[in-house]
Motif scaffolding. Structure first.
Motif, mmCIF file in Angstrom:
data_model
loop_
_atom_site.group_PDB
_atom_site.id
_atom_site.type_symbol
_atom_site.label_atom_id
_atom_site.label_comp_id
_atom_site.label_asym_id
_atom_site.label_seq_id
_atom_site.Cartn_x
_atom_site.Cartn_y
_atom_site.Cartn_z
ATOM 1 N N LEU A 188 -6.403 -21.635 51.184
ATOM 2 C CA LEU A 188 -5.226 -20.964 51.504
ATOM 3 C C LEU A 188 -4.638 -21.075 52.946
ATOM 4 O O LEU A 188 -3.581 -20.953 53.229
ATOM 5 C CB LEU A 188 -5.465 -19.400 51.078
ATOM 6 C CG LEU A 188 -5.460 -19.436 49.598
ATOM 7 C CD1 LEU A 188 -5.772 -17.959 49.150
ATOM 8 C CD2 LEU A 188 -4.350 -19.736 48.752
ATOM 9 N N ALA A 189 -5.621 -21.439 53.880
ATOM 10 C CA ALA A 189 -5.483 -21.378 55.477
ATOM 11 C C ALA A 189 -4.613 -22.671 55.560
ATOM 12 O O ALA A 189 -3.963 -22.871 56.357
ATOM 13 C CB ALA A 189 -6.672 -21.454 55.956
ATOM 14 N N ARG A 190 -4.806 -23.824 54.893
ATOM 15 C CA ARG A 190 -3.932 -24.937 54.742
ATOM 16 C C ARG A 190 -3.211 -25.399 53.854
ATOM 17 O O ARG A 190 -3.006 -26.461 53.287
ATOM 18 C CB ARG A 190 -5.101 -26.193 55.383
ATOM 19 C CG ARG A 190 -6.178 -26.569 54.133
ATOM 20 C CD ARG A 190 -6.870 -27.463 54.835
ATOM 21 N NE ARG A 190 -8.126 -27.538 53.851
ATOM 22 C CZ ARG A 190 -8.410 -28.258 52.984
ATOM 23 N NH1 ARG A 190 -7.237 -29.145 52.620
ATOM 24 N NH2 ARG A 190 -9.353 -28.451 52.157
ATOM 25 N N VAL A 191 -2.444 -24.219 53.133
ATOM 26 C CA VAL A 191 -1.823 -24.517 51.903
ATOM 27 C C VAL A 191 -0.441 -25.258 52.268
ATOM 28 O O VAL A 191 0.179 -25.594 51.459
ATOM 29 C CB VAL A 191 -1.593 -22.995 51.451
ATOM 30 C CG1 VAL A 191 -0.335 -22.271 52.137
ATOM 31 C CG2 VAL A 191 -1.269 -22.950 49.910
ATOM 32 N N GLU A 196 -3.869 -12.574 47.967
ATOM 33 C CA GLU A 196 -4.686 -11.541 47.089
ATOM 34 C C GLU A 196 -4.389 -11.854 45.599
ATOM 35 O O GLU A 196 -5.363 -12.153 44.858
ATOM 36 C CB GLU A 196 -4.377 -9.842 47.194
ATOM 37 C CG GLU A 196 -5.331 -9.234 46.813
ATOM 38 C CD GLU A 196 -5.062 -7.772 47.228
ATOM 39 O OE1 GLU A 196 -4.495 -7.654 48.372
ATOM 40 O OE2 GLU A 196 -5.222 -6.918 46.605
ATOM 41 N N THR A 197 -3.122 -12.119 45.180
ATOM 42 C CA THR A 197 -2.748 -12.448 43.782
ATOM 43 C C THR A 197 -3.261 -13.499 43.514
ATOM 44 O O THR A 197 -3.996 -13.828 42.315
ATOM 45 C CB THR A 197 -1.251 -12.199 43.752
ATOM 46 O OG1 THR A 197 -0.708 -11.206 44.249
ATOM 47 C CG2 THR A 197 -0.834 -12.363 42.097
ATOM 48 N N LEU A 198 -3.323 -14.654 44.276
ATOM 49 C CA LEU A 198 -4.008 -15.785 43.903
ATOM 50 C C LEU A 198 -5.585 -15.857 43.795
ATOM 51 O O LEU A 198 -6.074 -16.545 42.958
ATOM 52 C CB LEU A 198 -3.616 -16.980 44.944
ATOM 53 C CG LEU A 198 -2.191 -17.722 44.932
ATOM 54 C CD1 LEU A 198 -1.685 -18.564 46.165
ATOM 55 C CD2 LEU A 198 -2.046 -18.566 43.707
ATOM 56 N N VAL A 199 -6.225 -15.096 44.690
ATOM 57 C CA VAL A 199 -7.702 -15.189 44.593
ATOM 58 C C VAL A 199 -7.807 -14.281 43.346
ATOM 59 O O VAL A 199 -8.577 -14.764 42.588
ATOM 60 C CB VAL A 199 -8.129 -14.111 45.915
ATOM 61 C CG1 VAL A 199 -9.633 -13.667 45.733
ATOM 62 C CG2 VAL A 199 -7.807 -14.822 47.142
ATOM 63 N N ASP A 200 -7.053 -13.188 43.049
ATOM 64 C CA ASP A 200 -7.440 -12.568 41.728
ATOM 65 C C ASP A 200 -7.347 -13.239 40.658
ATOM 66 O O ASP A 200 -7.941 -13.283 39.665
ATOM 67 C CB ASP A 200 -6.347 -11.391 41.940
ATOM 68 C CG ASP A 200 -6.723 -10.258 40.871
ATOM 69 O OD1 ASP A 200 -7.922 -9.982 40.447
ATOM 70 O OD2 ASP A 200 -5.659 -9.692 40.089
ATOM 71 N N ARG A 201 -6.224 -14.120 40.643
ATOM 72 C CA ARG A 201 -6.004 -15.025 39.569
ATOM 73 C C ARG A 201 -6.836 -15.914 39.101
ATOM 74 O O ARG A 201 -7.221 -16.202 38.040
ATOM 75 C CB ARG A 201 -4.506 -15.363 39.560
ATOM 76 C CG ARG A 201 -4.067 -16.209 38.164
ATOM 77 C CD ARG A 201 -2.488 -16.610 38.650
ATOM 78 N NE ARG A 201 -1.789 -15.674 38.759
ATOM 79 C CZ ARG A 201 -0.424 -16.107 38.934
ATOM 80 N NH1 ARG A 201 -0.015 -17.181 39.339
ATOM 81 N NH2 ARG A 201 0.382 -14.707 38.996
ATOM 82 N N HIS A 202 -7.381 -16.580 40.187
ATOM 83 C CA HIS A 202 -8.202 -17.831 39.880
ATOM 84 C C HIS A 202 -9.876 -17.564 40.450
ATOM 85 O O HIS A 202 -10.618 -18.450 40.339
ATOM 86 C CB HIS A 202 -7.840 -19.033 41.046
ATOM 87 C CG HIS A 202 -6.484 -19.378 40.673
ATOM 88 N ND1 HIS A 202 -6.091 -19.984 39.199
ATOM 89 C CD2 HIS A 202 -5.137 -19.074 41.232
ATOM 90 C CE1 HIS A 202 -4.683 -20.211 39.019
ATOM 91 N NE2 HIS A 202 -4.111 -19.758 40.094
#
Lengths: 278, 188
Positions: free
Chosen positions: B75-78, B39-45
Motif C-alpha cells: 500500500l505504500a508503493r501502490v 483500512e477497507t483494503l486491509v479489512d477485505r483481504h
C-alpha cells in the motif's frame, strides 16, 4: 486418509486468534502506510539519485559522442575556444589526449603550449604546439630537454609529431611531411613544415598547380617565453586526395627562391583518422 | 420501455451508491492519501492473506508480522500498481514469497526449529495439520497452500511463485502425498 478429507482440512485451516490479528492489522497497517507515504523523502531521494545516475549516463554518452562525431567535435572545439583552450600561448585543446598519447615518451607529462593555430580545408582546425622533452639520463638527443613540436588536429583527435629541430637561421626550410585524414566525408591531406624568419612566402604546388598555404610567424613573445633558440614560421597547406608531385618553395620578400623541397604524393591513404607520411 | 415500477435511469445510481467500492477504486483513494481506503483494503483481504502466511510459516506471530509487512509495503508503493489487474493475487504473491523466504531461511536452521514445537494454542484450528504442513519442504508447502488454502489454479500459482506449471503439478502431488502420510502417522 482420502484426499478429499485432506483438502477439506486444508481449506478450513485458520490461524489462532485470527480476529485479534485482524484488529491489530486494521489499527496498525493504515497508520504505517500513511507514515511510509509521508516519509516519501526516502523515495524522493532515491528518485533524485536515480535521475542523477541517468543524467550522468546521458552526459557520458554526450561526451563520448562529442569525441566521435563531427558536430560533437565542432561543439567541443567551440567550447574550447570559449575557455581559451588552443589559443597561442595557452594549452592545447587535446591536452588530456596528449597525456595518453605521449605515455612512455620523453614528452609524457610535460606541459605543452600552442604556438599557432588556424583552420584549413573544410574548416579543419589545427594547432601547432611546443613542449620540452623531459631530460632522460643516458639518452642523447632529443632527451636533453630539447624543445619539440607537434601538429594537432583537435576535431580529429590527431597528434602528429613535428620534430624537435629548427630550420636554419637564414633561408631555412624544414619540410615535415604529408599527412591527412582518410575518413569518407571528411578526408583531407596536408603538407606542413617550418621555415626561418626571413622567409616571406611559402608556395606549395601539386603537379605545378599552386594551392593555398597558411604561413604563421611564431610571435616573438612566445619565442622568448619558451626559450626557443631563434624565431621561425610555421606553414601548412591543405589539399585533397590523389597522387602527384608536391613542391614546397620558400621565398624571401623579394620573391627570390630560398629553398625548395619536393615529394611524391602517395595514393589515397587507407581508412583512418589522421596519419602522416614523410 | 421498462415495465411498471422500475426506474432504469435511477437504478444504476442507486445500485452504485450501495455497492462496495472496487479494489481499483480503493487503490486510487489510497494513492490520494485516504487512510480509510487503506483500512477497507486491509479489512477485505486480511483473512486469506493471513491464512496463506500462517499455512506456509506454521507460526502465528511470524504470519501476522509477514502479512502486515506485506500489506504496508504494497500500500505504500501502490502508485506502481496497475489497477486493471486484480489486487488480491498481487497481495498473495508478496505474502507467499515473503513467507517462503522466511520458511526457507528457517529450514536452513531446521535442527533448531524442529526442537521448538509450537504450543497447541498457537496451532490454530487444526494443530496436527499445521505440524504436518511444517514438515513439508517450503517450496512444496507453498504450492499446497496456494492451491488448497488460497484456492488458486495451477497457472496462477506458477505466476505467483515464478515456476513452471509442470513444477507446480509435481510439487502439489508430492506435497499432498507427504502430507497425507504425515497425518496418517500422527493420527495413528
Amino acid at each position: 486418509m482420502d484426499e478429499t478429507t485432506l483438502i477439506g482440512r486444508l481449506g478450513a485451516l485458520r490461524p489462532p486468534d485470527a480476529e485479534l490479528a485482524r484488529s491489530r492489522a486494521l489499527e496498525r497497517v493504515p497508520a504505517r502506510v500513511a507514515a511510509a507515504r509521508l516519509g516519501g523523502g526516502h523515495t524522493r531521494a532515491r528518485l533524485r539519485l536515480r535521475l542523477a545516475s541517468v543524467a550522468a549516463v546521458v552526459l557520458a554518452t554526450l561526451v563520448a559522442l562529442s569525441f566521435l562525431t563531427a558536430p560533437g567535435q565542432a561543439f567541443t572545439s567551440w567550447v574550447g575556444d570559449r575557455l581559451g583552450l588552443g589559443q597561442p600561448g595557452g594549452h592545447p585543446a587535446l591536452q588530456s589526449l596528449r597525456g595518453w598519447a605521449m605515455r612512455g615518451t620523453g614528452g609524457a607529462g610535460q606541459p605543452a603550449f600552442v604556438l599557432a593555430r588556424g583552420s584549413g580545408r573544410r574548416g579543419v582546425p589545427y594547432e601547432f604546439i611546443t613542449y620540452r622533452v623531459r631530460p632522460q639520463p643516458g639518452k642523447e638527443w632529443p632527451a636533453n630537454g630539447a624543445r619539440c613540436f607537434q601538429l594537432e588536429f583537435p576535431r580529429d583527435r590527431g597528434l602528429m609529431d613535428a620534430g624537435c629541430g629548427l630550420p636554419a637561421a637564414s633561408g631555412g626550410l624544414l619540410f615535415r611531411g604529408i599527412g591527412g585524414n582518410s575518413q569518407p566525408g571528411s578526408a583531407y591531406r596536408y603538407a606542413s613544415g617550418l621555415v626561418s624568419a626571413d622567409v616571406a612566402a611559402v608556395e606549395v604546388a601539386i603537379n605545378g598547380h599552386p594551392i593555398p598555404v597558411e604561413l604563421k610567424p611564431i610571435p616573438a613573445s612566445l619565442i622568448a617565453r619558451f626559450q626557443i633558440r631563434r624565431p621561425f614560421k610555421f606553414f601548412i597547406a591543405f589539399f585533397g586526395p590523389g597522387p602527384g608531385r608536391l613542391t614546397v618553395t620558400a621565398r624571401d620578400a623579394a620573391g627570390r627562391r630560398l629553398a625548395e623541397r619536393t615529394a611524391a604524393l602517395p595514393p589515397p591513404m587507407p581508412l583512418g583518422s589522421v596519419a602522416r607520411r614523410r | 420501455m421498462p415495465e411498471s415500477g422500475e426506474l432504469p435511469a435511477l437504478a444504476p445510481a442507486v445500485r452504485g451508491s450501495r455497492r462496495e467500492r472496487s479494489d481499483a477504486e480503493l487503490i486510487g483513494a489510497v494513492r490520494a492519501g485516504s487512510a480509510a481506503a487503506a483500512e477497507t483494503l486491509v479489512d477485505r483481504h486480511w483473512d486469506r492473506a493471513h491464512r496463506v502466511a500462517f499455512a506456509i510459516l506454521a507460526d502465528p506471530h511470524l504470519a501476522e508480522e509477514v502479512t502486515q509487512e506485506s500489506m504496508v509495503s504494497i500500500l505504500a508503493r501502490v502508485g506502481r500498481f496497475d489497477t486493471r489487474r486484480p489486487f488480491e493475487p498481487w497481495l498473495h504473491r508478496v505474502v507467499a514469497n515473503r513467507a517462503l523466504d522466511y520458511a526457507r531461511a528457517r529450514a536452513r536452521r531446521s535442527q533448531v526449529h524442529r526442537l521448538v514445537a509450537a504450543p497447541a494454542s498457537e496451532s490454530g484450528s487444526d494443530p496436527r495439520l499445521v505440524e504436518a504442513l511444517a514438515a513439508l519442504p517450503p517450496d512444496r508447502r507453498a504450492v499446497v497452500v496456494l492451491r488448497h488454502v488460497a484456492g488458486y489454479g495451477t497457472n496462477e500459482i506458477a505466476r505467483i511463485l515464478g515456476i513452471r506449471r509442470g513444477t507446480v503439478g509435481s510439487r502439489l502431488r508430492r506435497g499432498l502425498d507427504q502430507l497425507r502420510s504425515e497425518l496418517e502417522e500422527s493420527d495413528g
